[in-house]
Write a protein that holds these residues in place. Structure first.
Motif, PDB file in Angstrom:
ATOM      1  N   PRO A  47      28.734 -40.902-162.686  1.00 30.89           N
ATOM      2  CA  PRO A  47      29.709 -41.944-163.018  1.00 30.89           C
ATOM      3  C   PRO A  47      30.870 -41.470-163.887  1.00 30.89           C
ATOM      4  CG  PRO A  47      27.715 -42.266-164.271  1.00 30.89           C
ATOM      5  CD  PRO A  47      27.448 -41.144-163.317  1.00 30.89           C
ATOM      6  N   ILE A  48      30.738 -40.345-164.576  1.00 28.16           N
ATOM      7  CA  ILE A  48      31.783 -39.902-165.506  1.00 28.16           C
ATOM      8  C   ILE A  48      32.375 -38.564-165.094  1.00 28.16           C
ATOM      9  CG2 ILE A  48      32.289 -39.504-167.957  1.00 28.16           C
ATOM     10  CD1 ILE A  48      29.938 -41.162-168.682  1.00 28.16           C
ATOM     11  N   GLU A  49      32.185 -38.130-163.881  1.00 33.59           N
ATOM     12  CA  GLU A  49      32.671 -36.828-163.420  1.00 33.59           C
ATOM     13  C   GLU A  49      34.172 -36.906-163.162  1.00 33.59           C
ATOM     14  OE1 GLU A  49      31.956 -32.976-163.146  1.00 33.59           O
ATOM     15  OE2 GLU A  49      30.411 -34.446-163.538  1.00 33.59           O
ATOM     16  N   GLY A  50      34.965 -36.205-163.978  1.00 33.18           N
ATOM     17  CA  GLY A  50      36.418 -36.237-163.816  1.00 33.18           C
ATOM     18  C   GLY A  50      36.940 -37.636-164.090  1.00 33.18           C
ATOM     19  N   GLY A  51      37.851 -38.128-163.280  1.00 29.32           N
ATOM     20  CA  GLY A  51      38.357 -39.479-163.431  1.00 29.32           C
ATOM     21  C   GLY A  51      37.730 -40.427-162.418  1.00 29.32           C
ATOM     22  N   GLU A  52      37.175 -39.860-161.355  1.00 28.60           N
ATOM     23  CA  GLU A  52      36.612 -40.670-160.278  1.00 28.60           C
ATOM     24  C   GLU A  52      35.100 -40.456-160.210  1.00 28.60           C
ATOM     25  OE1 GLU A  52      37.113 -40.768-155.481  1.00 28.60           O
ATOM     26  OE2 GLU A  52      38.893 -40.426-156.707  1.00 28.60           O
ATOM     27  N   LYS A  53      34.388 -41.493-159.851  1.00 32.09           N
ATOM     28  CA  LYS A  53      32.938 -41.399-159.737  1.00 32.09           C
ATOM     29  C   LYS A  53      32.566 -40.551-158.524  1.00 32.09           C
ATOM     30  CE  LYS A  53      32.400 -45.835-161.875  1.00 32.09           C
ATOM     31  NZ  LYS A  53      31.905 -47.175-161.836  1.00 32.09           N
ATOM     32  N   GLU A  54      31.695 -39.579-158.752  1.00 35.29           N
ATOM     33  CA  GLU A  54      31.280 -38.678-157.680  1.00 35.29           C
ATOM     34  C   GLU A  54      29.949 -39.162-157.117  1.00 35.29           C
ATOM     35  OE1 GLU A  54      29.705 -34.146-157.274  1.00 35.29           O
ATOM     36  OE2 GLU A  54      31.299 -34.519-158.709  1.00 35.29           O
ATOM     37  N   ILE A  55      29.932 -39.409-155.804  1.00 32.15           N
ATOM     38  CA  ILE A  55      28.734 -39.909-155.130  1.00 32.15           C
ATOM     39  C   ILE A  55      28.437 -39.018-153.928  1.00 32.15           C
ATOM     40  CG2 ILE A  55      27.688 -41.862-153.937  1.00 32.15           C
ATOM     41  CD1 ILE A  55      29.738 -43.652-155.386  1.00 32.15           C
ATOM     42  N   LYS A  56      27.200 -38.516-153.859  1.00 30.40           N
ATOM     43  CA  LYS A  56      26.752 -37.742-152.704  1.00 30.40           C
ATOM     44  C   LYS A  56      25.432 -38.347-152.246  1.00 30.40           C
ATOM     45  CE  LYS A  56      28.801 -33.413-154.237  1.00 30.40           C
ATOM     46  NZ  LYS A  56      28.543 -32.053-154.713  1.00 30.40           N
ATOM     47  N   VAL A  57      25.396 -38.806-150.990  1.00 30.93           N
ATOM     48  CA  VAL A  57      24.198 -39.434-150.447  1.00 30.93           C
ATOM     49  C   VAL A  57      23.919 -38.877-149.060  1.00 30.93           C
ATOM     50  CG1 VAL A  57      23.143 -41.618-149.768  1.00 30.93           C
ATOM     51  CG2 VAL A  57      24.689 -41.568-151.708  1.00 30.93           C
ATOM     52  N   ASP A  58      22.654 -38.570-148.786  1.00 25.55           N
ATOM     53  CA  ASP A  58      22.226 -38.178-147.449  1.00 25.55           C
ATOM     54  C   ASP A  58      21.981 -39.477-146.673  1.00 25.55           C
ATOM     55  OD1 ASP A  58      21.038 -37.278-145.137  1.00 25.55           O
ATOM     56  OD2 ASP A  58      19.723 -35.848-146.144  1.00 25.55           O
ATOM     57  N   ALA A  89      11.708 -49.454-147.581  1.00 24.11           N
ATOM     58  CA  ALA A  89      12.061 -49.224-148.977  1.00 24.11           C
ATOM     59  C   ALA A  89      13.163 -50.197-149.393  1.00 24.11           C
ATOM     60  CB  ALA A  89      12.530 -47.793-149.179  1.00 24.11           C
ATOM     61  N   GLN A  90      13.029 -50.765-150.594  1.00 18.21           N
ATOM     62  CA  GLN A  90      13.985 -51.741-151.103  1.00 18.21           C
ATOM     63  C   GLN A  90      14.909 -51.081-152.124  1.00 18.21           C
ATOM     64  OE1 GLN A  90      14.230 -55.059-150.163  1.00 18.21           O
ATOM     65  NE2 GLN A  90      12.824 -54.362-148.573  1.00 18.21           N
ATOM     66  N   PRO A  91      16.229 -51.036-151.886  1.00 16.15           N
ATOM     67  CA  PRO A  91      17.153 -50.455-152.861  1.00 16.15           C
ATOM     68  C   PRO A  91      17.387 -51.402-154.044  1.00 16.15           C
ATOM     69  CG  PRO A  91      18.346 -51.171-150.918  1.00 16.15           C
ATOM     70  CD  PRO A  91      16.895 -51.393-150.639  1.00 16.15           C
ATOM     71  N   SER A  92      17.593 -50.825-155.222  1.00 17.60           N
ATOM     72  CA  SER A  92      17.928 -51.620-156.401  1.00 17.60           C
ATOM     73  C   SER A  92      19.348 -52.161-156.253  1.00 17.60           C
ATOM     74  CB  SER A  92      17.819 -50.762-157.665  1.00 17.60           C
ATOM     75  OG  SER A  92      18.837 -49.781-157.677  1.00 17.60           O
ATOM     76  N   ALA A  93      19.752 -53.046-157.142  1.00 18.46           N
ATOM     77  CA  ALA A  93      21.084 -53.660-157.066  1.00 18.46           C
ATOM     78  C   ALA A  93      22.188 -52.607-157.170  1.00 18.46           C
ATOM     79  CB  ALA A  93      21.239 -54.698-158.160  1.00 18.46           C
ATOM     80  N   THR A  94      22.040 -51.660-158.075  1.00 14.15           N
ATOM     81  CA  THR A  94      23.050 -50.618-158.252  1.00 14.15           C
ATOM     82  C   THR A  94      23.106 -49.704-157.036  1.00 14.15           C
ATOM     83  OG1 THR A  94      22.597 -50.671-160.619  1.00 14.15           O
ATOM     84  CG2 THR A  94      23.860 -48.804-159.794  1.00 14.15           C
ATOM     85  N   VAL A  95      21.961 -49.361-156.487  1.00  8.67           N
ATOM     86  CA  VAL A  95      21.922 -48.498-155.302  1.00  8.67           C
ATOM     87  C   VAL A  95      22.532 -49.225-154.101  1.00  8.67           C
ATOM     88  CG1 VAL A  95      20.401 -47.275-153.705  1.00  8.67           C
ATOM     89  CG2 VAL A  95      19.991 -47.136-156.150  1.00  8.67           C
ATOM     90  N   LYS A  96      22.344 -50.537-154.007  1.00  6.59           N
ATOM     91  CA  LYS A  96      22.978 -51.310-152.934  1.00  6.59           C
ATOM     92  C   LYS A  96      24.496 -51.178-153.002  1.00  6.59           C
ATOM     93  CE  LYS A  96      19.652 -54.998-152.168  1.00  6.59           C
ATOM     94  NZ  LYS A  96      19.412 -56.441-152.285  1.00  6.59           N
ATOM     95  N   LYS A  97      25.049 -51.272-154.216  1.00  8.29           N
ATOM     96  CA  LYS A  97      26.498 -51.137-154.400  1.00  8.29           C
ATOM     97  C   LYS A  97      26.974 -49.746-153.981  1.00  8.29           C
ATOM     98  CE  LYS A  97      26.770 -54.400-158.212  1.00  8.29           C
ATOM     99  NZ  LYS A  97      27.030 -54.558-159.658  1.00  8.29           N
ATOM    100  N   ILE A  98      26.204 -48.715-154.362  1.00  4.69           N
ATOM    101  CA  ILE A  98      26.561 -47.339-154.005  1.00  4.69           C
ATOM    102  C   ILE A  98      26.519 -47.165-152.490  1.00  4.69           C
ATOM    103  CG2 ILE A  98      25.795 -44.941-154.157  1.00  4.69           C
ATOM    104  CD1 ILE A  98      24.876 -45.590-157.033  1.00  4.69           C
ATOM    105  N   PHE A  99      25.471 -47.685-151.851  1.00  3.50           N
ATOM    106  CA  PHE A  99      25.357 -47.579-150.403  1.00  3.50           C
ATOM    107  C   PHE A  99      26.495 -48.317-149.704  1.00  3.50           C
ATOM    108  CE2 PHE A  99      20.486 -46.722-150.032  1.00  3.50           C
ATOM    109  CZ  PHE A  99      20.680 -45.469-150.578  1.00  3.50           C
ATOM    110  N   ASN A 100      26.876 -49.479-150.200  1.00  7.73           N
ATOM    111  CA  ASN A 100      27.990 -50.223-149.602  1.00  7.73           C
ATOM    112  C   ASN A 100      29.291 -49.437-149.699  1.00  7.73           C
ATOM    113  OD1 ASN A 100      26.545 -52.446-148.712  1.00  7.73           O
ATOM    114  ND2 ASN A 100      26.801 -53.554-150.636  1.00  7.73           N
ATOM    115  N   LYS A 101      29.532 -48.768-150.824  1.00  6.67           N
ATOM    116  CA  LYS A 101      30.734 -47.944-150.979  1.00  6.67           C
ATOM    117  C   LYS A 101      30.734 -46.772-149.995  1.00  6.67           C
ATOM    118  CE  LYS A 101      31.779 -48.847-155.816  1.00  6.67           C
ATOM    119  NZ  LYS A 101      31.900 -48.256-157.161  1.00  6.67           N
ATOM    120  N   GLN A 102      29.545 -46.259-149.694  1.00  2.15           N
ATOM    121  CA  GLN A 102      29.421 -45.117-148.779  1.00  2.15           C
ATOM    122  C   GLN A 102      29.340 -45.557-147.321  1.00  2.15           C
ATOM    123  OE1 GLN A 102      29.485 -41.757-149.731  1.00  2.15           O
ATOM    124  NE2 GLN A 102      30.204 -42.739-151.583  1.00  2.15           N
ATOM    125  N   GLY A 103      29.244 -46.859-147.070  1.00  3.33           N
ATOM    126  CA  GLY A 103      29.183 -47.365-145.701  1.00  3.33           C
ATOM    127  C   GLY A 103      27.815 -47.236-145.055  1.00  3.33           C
TER     128      GLY A 103
END
Length: 87
Positions: free
Chosen positions: A41-52, A64-78
């Motif tokens: 969340p604090i890498e550089g100025g932009e949040k860095e997300i890497k997901v398989d 498997a049930q994703p948590s609320a935060t993981v749902k948001k991350i997955f939505n950003k990644q499509g």
């Protein structure tokens, strides 16, 4: 029940997280079943997300049930959170 959630690492005020698959009853510092990616969340100025995405979709298919935060991350990644039937 299996959940997809964040596991915290890093130093004080410099967190980074691993997106992991764990038993929902276990502590957040316990052993993980599988690792799906990282979130800085604090890498550089932009949040860095890497997901398989393939692994994530596979675990969601298995129930498997994703948590609320993981749902948001997955939505950003499509990454789709809906389970489709495989016949």
């Amino acid at each position: 029940m299996v959940s997809i959630r964040l596991k915290r690492f890093g130093a004080k005020k410099r967190p980074y997280y691993r997106i992991v698959v764990m038993d929902s009853r276990s502590a957040s510092t316990s052993r993980t079943i599988d690792e799906l990616g990282t979130y800085h969340p604090i890498e550089g100025g932009e949040k860095e997300i890497k997901v398989d995405a393939d692994k994530a979709k596979d675990w969601i298919q298995k129930g498997a049930q994703p948590s609320a935060t993981v749902k948001k991350i997955f939505n950003k990644q499509g990454i789709s959170l809906t389970r489709t039937s495989q016949n």
